[in-house]
Design an enzyme around this catalytic site. Structure first.
Site, PDB file in Angstrom:
ATOM      1  N   ALA A  92      41.556  35.792  45.252  1.00 55.40           N
ATOM      2  CA  ALA A  92      41.906  35.795  46.678  1.00 55.40           C
ATOM      3  C   ALA A  92      42.812  36.982  46.996  1.00 55.40           C
ATOM      4  O   ALA A  92      42.636  37.670  48.010  1.00 55.40           O
ATOM      5  CB  ALA A  92      42.586  34.486  47.060  1.00 55.40           C
ATOM      6  N   TYR A  93      43.770  37.238  46.145  1.00 56.46           N
ATOM      7  CA  TYR A  93      44.696  38.358  46.337  1.00 56.46           C
ATOM      8  C   TYR A  93      43.950  39.688  46.304  1.00 56.46           C
ATOM      9  O   TYR A  93      44.150  40.543  47.182  1.00 56.46           O
ATOM     10  CB  TYR A  93      45.769  38.319  45.255  1.00 56.46           C
TER      11      TYR A  93
END
Length: 259
Positions: A163-164
Site C-alpha cells: 500500500a505504501y
C-alpha cells in the site's frame, strides 16, 4: 558575489505551509525552512503530542509558527483548514506535503481499511492540499513552490509495504502531472524521495539487526540516512535557487538508486 548567491537560498518573508511537520523528517525540514527565513504554518492532527517540540524549534529560529488542526483523511477538513488559512490573511508561497503513514503486512493480509488509510493520507491528502494551495496561487496570480514527499519505494518495490509503495508511486506521478499543468504559471512541483531514513516510523526496522545490515550493505554510503540529510534539499526546492526545476523526483538515499 558570495552574498548574492546565498540570497538565492533565502526564504526571508516567505510563508511555508507544511503537513507532517512534527514527524522525524518533518521536524528537520520545517526547522530548516524557518532557519532560512520562512514563517511556518503547520497543519497537524489534533492534539499532536509532538506539536510543542516543533513550536519550540521554530520559535528558537525567531520565526513565527501558526498551527491548524486538520484530519488529512477528510476532504472537508482539508478544505476548511485552507479556507481558514487564507481568511487569516496568509499568502501562499511554499507547500510541503510531508505527512505520511505506512502499514507493514503481506498483500494477502492487508485489510481494506489499512489500504484506504494509507492512500487517503499519503496520496489523497497530498492531492487535495495541492489543489487548495494551487487554487489560491492561481487566484492571486502568484508563483509558488510545491514539495511533495514520495520515496524510493515508488521506484523500488519492497515486500510487505504494498500500500505504501503504491501511494508513493501515485505521489511521484502526481508531481509530474501538476508540474505539467502549472509550470507556465510560475508554480514548481517537485518530489523528495528518501531512502532508508532513521525516524520513529522506521525504528522497528532500524533496530532489526538483520534488516538494518541489509540496508547498510545496499546503501553505497554504508549507513542509514538521518532527517538532517534532507534539510538542504528542502531549502533548495523551496527557494529561488530551484526556479527552473519542476516535475523532478530527487533521491536522498545514500546511493541506493544509483547502483
Amino acid at each position: 558575489m558570495s552574498g548574492s548567491i546565498l540570497n538565492l537560498f533565502s526564504l526571508q518573508g516567505k510563508t511555508a505551509i507544511i503537513t507532517g511537520g512534527t514527524g522525524g523528517i518533518g521536524l528537520a525540514i520545517t526547522t530548516a525552512l524557518a532557519e532560512a527565513g520562512a514563517n511556518i504554518i503547520s497543519i497537524e492532527v489534533p492534539h499532536d503530542p509532538a506539536s510543542p517540540l516543533l513550536r519550540q524549534a521554530i520559535e528558537a529560529t525567531g520565526r513565527k509558527i501558526t498551527v491548524y488542526d486538520c484530519n488529512l483523511k477528510d476532504h472537508e477538513s482539508i478544505r476548511a483548514t485552507f479556507h481558514a488559512i487564507w481568511a487569516s490573511g496568509s499568502v501562499p508561497d511554499i507547500l510541503v506535503n510531508c505527512a505520511g503513514i505506512t502499514r507493514h503486512m503481506k498483500v494477502e493480509d492487508t485489510p481494506v481499511q489499512d489500504l484506504d488509510d494509507v492512500m487517503a493520507i499519503n496520496f489523497r491528502g497530498t492531492y487535495l492540499c495541492i489543489q487548495e494551495f494551487g487554487r489560491e496561487l492561481l487566484r492571486l496570480q502568484r508563483p509558488g513552490k510545491i514539495i511533495n514527499f514520495a520515496s524510493i519505494a515508488a521506484f523500488l518495490a519492497q515486500t510487505n509495504i504494498s500500500a505504501y509503495c503504491s501511494s508513493k508511486a501515485a505521489v511521484q506521478n502526481l508531481t509530474r502531472a501538476v508540474s505539467n499543468e502549472w509550470a507556465g504559471k510560475g508554480i514548481t512541483c517537485n518530489a523528495i524521495c528518501p531512502g532508508f531514513i532513521h525516524t520513529k516510523m522506521c525504528e522497528d526496522l532500524y533496530t532489526d539487526k538483520e534488516f538494518s545490515a541489509r540496508v547498510v550493505a545496499r546503501t553505497s554510503m554504508g549507513r542509514w540516512g538521518e532527517p538532517e540529510d534532507i534539510r538542504g534539499l528542502a531549502v533548495f526546492l523551496a527557494s529561488a535557487a530551484s526556479d527552473f526545476i519542476t516535475g523532478e523526483s530527487v533521491f536522498v538515499d545514500g546511493g541506493i538508486m544509483g547502483r
